[in-house]
Design a protein around this motif. Sequence first.
Motif, PDB file in Angstrom:
ATOM      1  N   UNK A   1      13.911   9.187  14.241  1.00 30.35           N
ATOM      2  CA  UNK A   1      14.145   9.552  12.843  1.00 30.35           C
ATOM      3  C   UNK A   1      13.309  10.777  12.475  1.00 30.35           C
ATOM      4  N   UNK A   2      13.950  11.773  11.919  1.00 33.07           N
ATOM      5  CA  UNK A   2      13.280  12.998  11.500  1.00 33.07           C
ATOM      6  C   UNK A   2      12.223  12.678  10.446  1.00 33.07           C
ATOM      7  N   UNK A   3      11.038  13.261  10.617  1.00 26.67           N
ATOM      8  CA  UNK A   3       9.900  13.081   9.714  1.00 26.67           C
ATOM      9  C   UNK A   3       9.242  11.701   9.818  1.00 26.67           C
TER      10      UNK A   3
ATOM     11  N   UNK B   1       5.550  21.055  -8.297  1.00 22.99           N
ATOM     12  CA  UNK B   1       6.983  20.761  -8.386  1.00 22.99           C
ATOM     13  C   UNK B   1       7.612  20.553  -7.012  1.00 22.99           C
ATOM     14  N   UNK B   2       7.155  21.320  -6.018  1.00 18.93           N
ATOM     15  CA  UNK B   2       7.696  21.176  -4.661  1.00 18.93           C
ATOM     16  C   UNK B   2       7.347  19.801  -4.085  1.00 18.93           C
ATOM     17  N   UNK B   3       6.144  19.334  -4.390  1.00 19.29           N
ATOM     18  CA  UNK B   3       5.712  17.993  -3.950  1.00 19.29           C
ATOM     19  C   UNK B   3       6.585  16.918  -4.592  1.00 19.29           C
ATOM     20  N   UNK B   4       6.826  17.057  -5.863  1.00 21.46           N
ATOM     21  CA  UNK B   4       7.655  16.079  -6.576  1.00 21.46           C
ATOM     22  C   UNK B   4       9.084  16.074  -6.033  1.00 21.46           C
ATOM     23  N   UNK B   5       9.555  17.245  -5.618  1.00 21.95           N
ATOM     24  CA  UNK B   5      10.903  17.327  -5.046  1.00 21.95           C
ATOM     25  C   UNK B   5      10.956  16.656  -3.676  1.00 21.95           C
ATOM     26  N   UNK B   6       9.899  16.820  -2.886  1.00 16.55           N
ATOM     27  CA  UNK B   6       9.819  16.141  -1.593  1.00 16.55           C
ATOM     28  C   UNK B   6       9.966  14.634  -1.763  1.00 16.55           C
ATOM     29  N   UNK B   7       9.233  14.103  -2.731  1.00 17.69           N
ATOM     30  CA  UNK B   7       9.273  12.661  -2.991  1.00 17.69           C
ATOM     31  C   UNK B   7      10.650  12.235  -3.496  1.00 17.69           C
ATOM     32  N   UNK B   8      11.238  13.052  -4.355  1.00 15.06           N
ATOM     33  CA  UNK B   8      12.554  12.728  -4.931  1.00 15.06           C
ATOM     34  C   UNK B   8      13.637  12.663  -3.859  1.00 15.06           C
ATOM     35  N   UNK B   9      13.427  13.355  -2.738  1.00 14.14           N
ATOM     36  CA  UNK B   9      14.398  13.362  -1.639  1.00 14.14           C
ATOM     37  C   UNK B   9      13.983  12.450  -0.486  1.00 14.14           C
ATOM     38  N   UNK B  10      13.082  11.531  -0.766  1.00  8.77           N
ATOM     39  CA  UNK B  10      12.585  10.629   0.280  1.00  8.77           C
ATOM     40  C   UNK B  10      12.832   9.169  -0.096  1.00  8.77           C
TER      41      UNK B  10
ATOM     42  N   UNK C   1       3.725  13.790   8.018  1.00 11.45           N
ATOM     43  CA  UNK C   1       3.508  13.242   6.684  1.00 11.45           C
ATOM     44  C   UNK C   1       4.732  12.380   6.448  1.00 11.45           C
ATOM     45  N   UNK C   2       4.588  11.116   6.678  1.00 10.15           N
ATOM     46  CA  UNK C   2       5.706  10.194   6.862  1.00 10.15           C
ATOM     47  C   UNK C   2       6.805  10.334   5.808  1.00 10.15           C
ATOM     48  N   UNK C   3       8.008  10.612   6.293  1.00 11.41           N
ATOM     49  CA  UNK C   3       9.238  10.724   5.511  1.00 11.41           C
ATOM     50  C   UNK C   3       9.250  11.908   4.542  1.00 11.41           C
ATOM     51  N   UNK C   4       8.225  12.766   4.644  1.00  9.43           N
ATOM     52  CA  UNK C   4       8.157  13.919   3.740  1.00  9.43           C
ATOM     53  C   UNK C   4       8.169  15.253   4.487  1.00  9.43           C
ATOM     54  N   UNK C   5       7.239  15.425   5.439  1.00 10.37           N
ATOM     55  CA  UNK C   5       7.141  16.693   6.161  1.00 10.37           C
ATOM     56  C   UNK C   5       6.897  16.408   7.644  1.00 10.37           C
ATOM     57  N   UNK C   6       7.705  17.012   8.539  1.00  8.25           N
ATOM     58  CA  UNK C   6       7.495  16.816   9.978  1.00  8.25           C
ATOM     59  C   UNK C   6       6.369  17.695  10.504  1.00  8.25           C
TER      60      UNK C   6
ATOM     61  N   UNK D   1       0.815  -1.212   0.000  1.00  2.74           N
ATOM     62  CA  UNK D   1       0.000   0.000   0.000  1.00  2.74           C
ATOM     63  C   UNK D   1       0.849   1.263   0.000  1.00  2.74           C
ATOM     64  N   UNK D   2       2.004   1.209   0.682  1.00  6.23           N
ATOM     65  CA  UNK D   2       2.857   2.401   0.796  1.00  6.23           C
ATOM     66  C   UNK D   2       3.587   2.749  -0.502  1.00  6.23           C
ATOM     67  N   UNK D   3       3.446   1.936  -1.526  1.00  9.63           N
ATOM     68  CA  UNK D   3       4.062   2.277  -2.812  1.00  9.63           C
ATOM     69  C   UNK D   3       3.283   3.363  -3.542  1.00  9.63           C
ATOM     70  N   UNK D   4       2.047   3.611  -3.096  1.00  5.66           N
ATOM     71  CA  UNK D   4       1.241   4.666  -3.732  1.00  5.66           C
ATOM     72  C   UNK D   4       0.687   5.677  -2.735  1.00  5.66           C
ATOM     73  N   UNK D   5       0.418   5.265  -1.499  1.00  5.28           N
ATOM     74  CA  UNK D   5      -0.315   6.116  -0.577  1.00  5.28           C
ATOM     75  C   UNK D   5       0.524   6.875   0.430  1.00  5.28           C
ATOM     76  N   UNK D   6       0.451   8.217   0.447  1.00  4.93           N
ATOM     77  CA  UNK D   6       1.073   9.011   1.511  1.00  4.93           C
ATOM     78  C   UNK D   6       0.446   8.637   2.860  1.00  4.93           C
ATOM     79  N   UNK D   7       1.192   8.881   3.938  1.00  9.85           N
ATOM     80  CA  UNK D   7       0.774   8.382   5.253  1.00  9.85           C
ATOM     81  C   UNK D   7       0.859   9.448   6.339  1.00  9.85           C
ATOM     82  N   UNK D   8      -0.160   9.472   7.202  1.00  6.40           N
ATOM     83  CA  UNK D   8      -0.073  10.206   8.463  1.00  6.40           C
ATOM     84  C   UNK D   8       0.366   9.204   9.517  1.00  6.40           C
TER      85      UNK D   8
END
Length: 244
Positions: free
Chosen positions: A146-148, A200-209, A154-159, A126-133
């Motif tokens: 672990x940070x974030x 674009x900012x969202x895509x960058x968040x994912x690219x760095x996660x 927003x798991x591994x993306x935003x604290x 499920x985590x291959x597609x769904x963002x998580x709280x």
Amino acid sequence: KLKLKKPDKMHKKLFLLFSTLLIITLISCSMQENEKGWTKLFDGKTTAGWHKYGGGAVGSAWKVKDGELYLDTLAKADWKIKEGGDIVTDKEYENFHLKYDWKISKNGNSGVMFYVQDDSVKYKASYETGPEMQVLDNDGHPDGKIFKHHAGDLYDLIPCSTKTVKPVGEWNHAEIICDHGSLTFKLNGTAVVQTTMWDDAWKELIANSKFKQWPGFGAFKKGHICIQDHGNMVWYKEVMVKEL
């Protein structure tokens, strides 16, 4: 002259009873109006409206008692729960306001995901597609270091912007609001995460996660709501959604 009789005790009792019933009805109507548009995703009695990720009935490790949905972790195969697994809503949601209460066990981990694509052939998890709280015991689980990865993140993306999580064993009230790309997380009445999806900012968040390895992650604008089995005891109740 016509003499009017004073009301006797029986008439007084009937009047009081009628007045009480009228007040209760008015209060009930007011409460229903306040809840207008909300749909219960968990009826407090069964797992109706949910199924196992990838298809099939909800596993027997997911139990219902006293209006609560919880994961029974007594039977394990390695770290995985026998007859457990992530569960998803039968229905897909696009723009919505989700609210629910959660309680985690000592050292426990779980989470609520959204926009999950229920295709276990194309997406193994499920985590291959769904963002998580995130749902977590911040003090006891390794992810708490672990940070974030903290509760409410927003798991591994935003604290979380602020820590509002309650101690282990206490109920937390969480909200996820997805409204045409605007994403807000609330934990115990406080907005802790606010961002915009798919730009674009969202895509960058994912690219760095850690999720950069899965092209479908965070890319979908409609999908299932998912409760995660992370191998630990966790409880949920009062799970409700309003489509926006």
